[in-house]
Design a protein around this motif. Sequence first.
Motif, PDB file in Angstrom:
ATOM      1  N   ALA A 121       0.647  -1.002   0.253  1.00 52.79           N
ATOM      2  CA  ALA A 121       0.251   0.507   0.108  1.00 52.79           C
ATOM      3  C   ALA A 121       0.948   0.939   0.293  1.00 52.79           C
ATOM      4  O   ALA A 121       0.272   1.841  -1.195  1.00 52.79           O
ATOM      5  CB  ALA A 121      -0.702  -0.021   0.701  1.00 52.79           C
ATOM      6  N   LEU A 122       2.397   1.602   0.618  1.00 51.48           N
ATOM      7  CA  LEU A 122       2.723   2.323   0.688  1.00 51.48           C
ATOM      8  C   LEU A 122       3.720   2.676  -0.454  1.00 51.48           C
ATOM      9  O   LEU A 122       4.116   3.819  -1.094  1.00 51.48           O
ATOM     10  CB  LEU A 122       3.750   2.855   2.328  1.00 51.48           C
ATOM     11  N   ARG A 123       4.047   1.694  -1.230  1.00 46.12           N
ATOM     12  CA  ARG A 123       5.072   1.654  -2.354  1.00 46.12           C
ATOM     13  C   ARG A 123       4.019   2.290  -3.376  1.00 46.12           C
ATOM     14  O   ARG A 123       4.864   2.984  -4.117  1.00 46.12           O
ATOM     15  CB  ARG A 123       4.756   0.335  -2.566  1.00 46.12           C
ATOM     16  N   THR A 124       2.447   2.211  -2.950  1.00 48.57           N
ATOM     17  CA  THR A 124       1.837   3.060  -4.061  1.00 48.57           C
ATOM     18  C   THR A 124       1.896   4.640  -4.400  1.00 48.57           C
ATOM     19  O   THR A 124       0.919   4.933  -4.748  1.00 48.57           O
ATOM     20  CB  THR A 124      -0.077   2.842  -4.713  1.00 48.57           C
ATOM     21  N   GLU A 125       2.338   5.224  -3.268  1.00 49.81           N
ATOM     22  CA  GLU A 125       1.715   6.225  -2.660  1.00 49.81           C
ATOM     23  C   GLU A 125       3.343   6.799  -2.514  1.00 49.81           C
ATOM     24  O   GLU A 125       3.786   8.326  -2.591  1.00 49.81           O
ATOM     25  CB  GLU A 125       1.131   6.355  -1.228  1.00 49.81           C
ATOM     26  N   GLN A 126       4.748   6.539  -2.474  1.00 50.79           N
ATOM     27  CA  GLN A 126       5.415   6.377  -1.824  1.00 50.79           C
ATOM     28  C   GLN A 126       6.534   6.355  -2.761  1.00 50.79           C
ATOM     29  O   GLN A 126       6.602   5.056  -3.466  1.00 50.79           O
ATOM     30  CB  GLN A 126       6.132   6.203  -0.006  1.00 50.79           C
TER      31      GLN A 126
END
Length: 133
Positions: free
Chosen positions: A85-90
Motif C-alpha cells: 500500500a505504501l509503495r503505491t504512494e511513496q
Amino acid sequence: MYRSSSVQSVREKGEPTLPLINVVFLMLIFFLATAQMARPLDPSLELVNLDEDAFVPPPDAVVIDETGNITFRGAAAAPDAVIAALRTEQSGDIAVRILPDRRAPATSVINLAQDLRSAGAGAVFIVTEQALQ
C-alpha cells in the motif's frame, strides 16, 4: 488643481490591513478543518510514554495492540500488504511508522519491525507518546 489630485490619490490607497486579516482568517479556518480530518486512534490503545511534549500521531502508521494484532489505516493488515500500500504512494525508500500499545510485548514490536524491513521497508520508526510533565 494640483493639490486636489494629490489628496485624491492618498484617499484611494486604502489600508493594507484588511487583506492581511483575510489571509489570517483563512489560515485559521484551514488549520481548524485539517485538525478535524485526522483519523482518531482506538480508545483502548495506550501508547508508549516518554517525558517530553505531546505529539500528533502520524496518519499512516502501523498500529500493534497489546495482543500483537496489527492494523493499518483501521483494518487488519500483514506487513507485506502495508508495504504494498505504501509503495503505491511513496517513491524511493519506504518509511514505516509503528504505533505500539504500551502493553504490547517488545518481542512482537521487534518482530513486526523485522517483518516490515524484510517486506521492503527502507526505514522503520517506532512512534511513542510524549506526555506533558
